[in-house]
Design a protein around this motif. Structure first.
Motif, PDB file in Angstrom:
ATOM      1  N   GLY A   8       0.823  -1.117   0.068  1.00 45.32           N
ATOM      2  CA  GLY A   8      -0.026   0.041   0.016  1.00 45.32           C
ATOM      3  C   GLY A   8       0.927   1.264   0.142  1.00 45.32           C
ATOM      4  N   THR A  10       1.428   3.467  -2.038  1.00 47.46           N
ATOM      5  CA  THR A  10       0.691   4.679  -2.681  1.00 47.46           C
ATOM      6  C   THR A  10      -0.588   5.440  -1.945  1.00 47.46           C
ATOM      7  N   GLY A  11      -0.546   4.850  -0.679  1.00 53.90           N
ATOM      8  CA  GLY A  11      -1.507   5.374   0.251  1.00 53.90           C
ATOM      9  C   GLY A  11      -1.106   6.545   1.121  1.00 53.90           C
ATOM     10  N   SER A  12      -1.796   6.960   2.020  1.00 55.07           N
ATOM     11  CA  SER A  12      -1.334   8.058   2.915  1.00 55.07           C
ATOM     12  C   SER A  12      -0.369   7.336   3.801  1.00 55.07           C
ATOM     13  N   ILE A  13      -0.540   6.107   4.436  1.00 60.17           N
ATOM     14  CA  ILE A  13       0.381   5.492   5.227  1.00 60.17           C
ATOM     15  C   ILE A  13       1.744   5.206   4.358  1.00 60.17           C
ATOM     16  N   ASN A  36      -2.369   0.076  -6.262  1.00 61.35           N
ATOM     17  CA  ASN A  36      -3.492  -0.630  -6.814  1.00 61.35           C
ATOM     18  C   ASN A  36      -3.953   0.219  -8.290  1.00 61.35           C
ATOM     19  N   GLY A  37      -4.543   1.396  -7.772  1.00 66.17           N
ATOM     20  CA  GLY A  37      -4.797   2.143  -9.132  1.00 66.17           C
ATOM     21  C   GLY A  37      -4.014   3.547  -9.525  1.00 66.17           C
ATOM     22  N   GLN A  38      -2.862   3.880  -8.696  1.00 64.98           N
ATOM     23  CA  GLN A  38      -2.449   4.735  -8.611  1.00 64.98           C
ATOM     24  C   GLN A  38      -0.804   4.600  -9.219  1.00 64.98           C
ATOM     25  N   ALA A 123      -0.617  -1.493  10.057  1.00 60.03           N
ATOM     26  CA  ALA A 123      -1.535  -0.103   9.772  1.00 60.03           C
ATOM     27  C   ALA A 123      -2.974  -0.649   9.551  1.00 60.03           C
ATOM     28  N   GLU A 126      -8.102  -3.481   9.638  1.00 55.36           N
ATOM     29  CA  GLU A 126      -9.104  -4.737   9.045  1.00 55.36           C
ATOM     30  C   GLU A 126      -8.722  -5.617   9.044  1.00 55.36           C
ATOM     31  N   ASP A 150      -1.167   2.017  14.060  1.00 55.56           N
ATOM     32  CA  ASP A 150      -2.292   2.775  14.255  1.00 55.56           C
ATOM     33  C   ASP A 150      -1.954   3.668  15.490  1.00 55.56           C
ATOM     34  N   MET A 210      -5.670  11.580   5.941  1.00 57.45           N
ATOM     35  CA  MET A 210      -5.691  10.019   5.792  1.00 57.45           C
ATOM     36  C   MET A 210      -6.570   9.707   4.496  1.00 57.45           C
ATOM     37  N   GLY A 211      -6.498   8.381   4.237  1.00 55.27           N
ATOM     38  CA  GLY A 211      -6.932   8.011   3.000  1.00 55.27           C
ATOM     39  C   GLY A 211      -8.530   8.024   3.169  1.00 55.27           C
ATOM     40  N   MET A 272       1.299  10.631  11.431  1.00 59.93           N
ATOM     41  CA  MET A 272       1.792   9.308  11.313  1.00 59.93           C
ATOM     42  C   MET A 272       3.138   8.929  11.294  1.00 59.93           C
TER      43      MET A 272
HETATM   44  P1  NDP Z   1      -5.268   4.957   1.354  1.00 58.96           P
HETATM   45  O1  NDP Z   1      -6.410   4.655   0.965  1.00 58.96           O
HETATM   46  O2  NDP Z   1      -4.530   6.236   1.462  1.00 58.96           O
HETATM   47  O3  NDP Z   1      -4.280   3.835   0.785  1.00 58.96           O
HETATM   48  C1  NDP Z   1      -4.490   2.609   0.713  1.00 58.96           C
HETATM   49  C2  NDP Z   1      -3.481   1.714   0.007  1.00 58.96           C
HETATM   50  O4  NDP Z   1      -4.040   0.483  -0.447  1.00 58.96           O
HETATM   51  C3  NDP Z   1      -2.891   2.349  -1.391  1.00 58.96           C
HETATM   52  O5  NDP Z   1      -1.680   2.017  -1.826  1.00 58.96           O
HETATM   53  C4  NDP Z   1      -3.834   1.663  -2.343  1.00 58.96           C
HETATM   54  O6  NDP Z   1      -3.630   1.636  -3.750  1.00 58.96           O
HETATM   55  C5  NDP Z   1      -4.002   0.568  -1.755  1.00 58.96           C
HETATM   56  N1  NDP Z   1      -5.282  -0.528  -2.228  1.00 58.96           N
HETATM   57  C6  NDP Z   1      -6.347   0.035  -2.239  1.00 58.96           C
HETATM   58  N2  NDP Z   1      -7.369  -1.217  -2.589  1.00 58.96           N
HETATM   59  C7  NDP Z   1      -6.455  -2.240  -2.815  1.00 58.96           C
HETATM   60  C8  NDP Z   1      -6.653  -3.630  -3.063  1.00 58.96           C
HETATM   61  N3  NDP Z   1      -7.852  -3.926  -3.473  1.00 58.96           N
HETATM   62  N4  NDP Z   1      -5.531  -4.488  -3.272  1.00 58.96           N
HETATM   63  C9  NDP Z   1      -4.347  -3.937  -2.900  1.00 58.96           C
HETATM   64  N5  NDP Z   1      -4.092  -2.653  -2.746  1.00 58.96           N
HETATM   65  C10 NDP Z   1      -4.831  -1.890  -2.682  1.00 58.96           C
HETATM   66  O7  NDP Z   1      -5.614   4.414   3.042  1.00 58.96           O
HETATM   67  P2  NDP Z   1      -4.402   4.902   4.151  1.00 58.96           P
HETATM   68  O8  NDP Z   1      -3.073   4.727   3.862  1.00 58.96           O
HETATM   69  O9  NDP Z   1      -5.193   6.084   4.827  1.00 58.96           O
HETATM   70  O10 NDP Z   1      -4.828   3.436   5.169  1.00 58.96           O
HETATM   71  C11 NDP Z   1      -4.290   2.319   4.984  1.00 58.96           C
HETATM   72  C12 NDP Z   1      -4.560   1.290   6.211  1.00 58.96           C
HETATM   73  O11 NDP Z   1      -3.984   2.164   7.392  1.00 58.96           O
HETATM   74  C13 NDP Z   1      -5.914   1.277   6.449  1.00 58.96           C
HETATM   75  O12 NDP Z   1      -6.220  -0.091   6.962  1.00 58.96           O
HETATM   76  C14 NDP Z   1      -6.234   2.415   7.394  1.00 58.96           C
HETATM   77  O13 NDP Z   1      -7.274   1.882   8.549  1.00 58.96           O
HETATM   78  C15 NDP Z   1      -4.911   2.142   8.324  1.00 58.96           C
HETATM   79  N6  NDP Z   1      -4.582   3.501   8.914  1.00 58.96           N
HETATM   80  C16 NDP Z   1      -4.260   4.640   8.477  1.00 58.96           C
HETATM   81  C17 NDP Z   1      -3.962   5.707   8.953  1.00 58.96           C
HETATM   82  C18 NDP Z   1      -3.895   7.090   8.272  1.00 58.96           C
HETATM   83  O14 NDP Z   1      -3.260   8.107   9.009  1.00 58.96           O
HETATM   84  N7  NDP Z   1      -3.978   7.186   7.056  1.00 58.96           N
HETATM   85  C19 NDP Z   1      -4.018   5.885  10.443  1.00 58.96           C
HETATM   86  C20 NDP Z   1      -4.165   4.492  11.154  1.00 58.96           C
HETATM   87  C21 NDP Z   1      -4.221   3.259  10.533  1.00 58.96           C
HETATM   88  P3  NDP Z   1      -3.647   3.016  -4.865  1.00 58.96           P
HETATM   89  O15 NDP Z   1      -3.771   4.156  -4.042  1.00 58.96           O
HETATM   90  O16 NDP Z   1      -2.488   2.843  -5.578  1.00 58.96           O
HETATM   91  O17 NDP Z   1      -5.345   2.616  -5.519  1.00 58.96           O
END
Ligand code: NDP
Ligand code: MG
Length: 395
Positions: A8, A10-13, A36-38, A123, A126, A150, A210-211, A272
């Motif tokens: 993950g 490309t996400g916020s974490i 995934n998408g980005q 992180a 779920e 978290d 966050m995401g 974070m």
């Molecule tokens: P984001 O939505 O910002 O990022 C999610 C990541 O998962 C991205 O890299 C995304 O890829 C990838 N992803 C999405 N769908 C799929 C899939 N079907 N298969 C594989 N990869 C996938 O989420 P966050 O970073 O905010 O959160 C990530 C986890 O951390 C969550 O469980 C959240 O509860 C937990 N968390 C987050 C905090 C925060 O501050 N953000 C704080 C505490 C916990 P792409 O973007 O390329 O589509």
């Protein structure tokens, strides 16, 4: 030198993790990053951190990813699909996995890392909410070290006594785990106007960036509910050991209360990179690039008890936690469907809790004791939630 896979990325974490890693090139090497998408962002990240593997979760986008990789001069091998996510999570070359995929999609790769005995920076709450005892048992068997990312659980981890034994709260002199939460953007909003809450309003958190999914979960306080369940599993606590405390300023990230009356809290700016750096460097400390707290700047420091009328999802999660594994797996699945439907404009904000509750009520009680059964419950609850939405909210 620690070798790290970032699930993950490309996400916020994920972005925050690469930020911390890039500050310490002498300490951390990136083995694999996944997205995934980005795809463009994923390639830009690969340019910067030169991993050996870049994994695209969505198999349908493999060709597009390969074309982009050539454009960006990426030398890493491009992989795709669920198996590749698991392979880079349990590879012999790595020490550490940052589990930061959002939702149930993160379960299998995170479990692969746990079973392989890696240091797992968790992180993806779920995954633990869905699989609880199986996740913890797998870690015990393999010797995997689970470090909570978290912010609340990271805070609790920091406030526990040294050598805390899993599940031994009483022996450690702990009387309560105080799980703090900001209360989200609607803490003071008139309840009568809750059904007019828009996607934009629910998508802006007062303190944290966050995401999308976790931001909506924070607005409904389902996030705190998932964290309640997460805390039970991470520390071997029972629901009676945990109390949710609303602390709107988000400077205290959680606390542990002891039988002698002491309360130990962990504080910091809501960023974070603090828990991420803590997890990466544990038991040492490294610079995370986080602004230090300025106590002269803190006007208010307040606390409230959460109101279940305002936050029905919080109550649903605490009740599910008491009920057992099938209920928490189902609630998590229903909530993922409900939040996605809210973000697509199919249901309103207050309908999220309605969908969650009706989904749970529709399903017969069962016991689950394998990952296969957990995945079946996840699938069944998604179908049930879809049915509730179709039956109730679409004409
Ligand atoms: P984001 O939505 O910002 O990022 C999610 C990541 O998962 C991205 O890299 C995304 O890829 C990838 N992803 C999405 N769908 C799929 C899939 N079907 N298969 C594989 N990869 C996938 O989420 P966050 O970073 O905010 O959160 C990530 C986890 O951390 C969550 O469980 C959240 O509860 C937990 N968390 C987050 C905090 C925060 O501050 N953000 C704080 C505490 C916990 P792409 O973007 O390329 O589509
Ligand atoms: Mg949290």
């Amino acid at each position: 030198m620690q070798t790290v896979t970032v699930l993950g990325a490309t996400g916020s974490i994920g972005c925050n993790t690469l930020d911390v890693i890039n500050r310490h090139p002498e300490k951390y090497r990136t083995f694999a990053i996944t997205g995934n998408g980005q795809l463009e962002l994923l390639m830009q990240q690969a340019q910067k951190c030169s991993p050996r593997f870049v994994v695209v979760a969505d198999e349908a986008r493999y060709k597009e990813a390969c074309t982009l990789a050539t454009e960006y001069n990426i030398t890493a091998e491009i992989l795709c699909g669920a198996k590749a996510l698991e392979d880079v999570s349990c590879a012999a070359e790595i020490d550490t996995v940052m589990a930061a995929i959002v939702g149930a999609a993160g379960l299998l790769p995170t479990l692969a890392a746990v079973k392989a005995g890696k240091k797992v920076l968790l992180a993806n709450k779920e995954a633990l909410v869905m699989s609880g005892a199986l996740f913890i048992d797998a870690a015990t068997q393999s010797g995997a070290e689970i470090l909570p990312i978290d912010s609340e659980h990271n805070a609790i981890f920091q406030c526990l006594p040294q050598g805390y034994e899993y599940g031994e709260l009483e022996k450690a002199g702990i009387s309560k785990i105080l799980l703090t939460g900001s209360g989200g953007p609607f803490r003071e909003r008139e309840l009568s106007s809750f059904n007019a809450i828009t996607i934009d309003e629910a998508s802006s958190h007062p303190n944290w960036s966050m995401g999308r999914k976790i931001t909506i979960d924070s607005a409904t306080m389902m996030n705190k509910g998932l964290e309640f369940i997460e805390a039970c599993w991470l520390f071997g606590a029972s629901p009676d050991d945990i109390q949710v405390v609303v602390h709107p300023q988000s400077f205290i990230h959680s606390m542990v209360q002891y039988v002698d009356g002491s309360v130990i809290a962990q504080l910091g700016n809501p960023d974070m990179r603090t828990p991420i750096a803590y997890g990466l460097a544990y038991p040492s400390r490294i610079d995370a690039g986080v602004k230090p707290l300025d106590f002269s700047d803190m006007a208010n420091f307040s606390f409230e008890t959460p109101c279940f009328t305002r936050y029905p999802n919080l109550k649903l999660a605490i009740d599910a936690c008491r009920e057992g594994q099938a209920a928490t797996t189902r609630l998590n699945a229903a909530n993922e469907i409900a939040v996605a439907s809210f973000l697509e404009g199919k249901i309103g904000f207050t309908d999220i809790a309605v969908v969650n509750e009706e989904t749970l009520n529709k399903m017969e009680p069962v016991t689950v004791s394998s990952i296969q059964q957990i995945l079946e419950q996840d699938t069944a609850a998604r179908a049930a939630a879809d049915q509730v939405i179709r039956g109730k909210f679409t004409c």
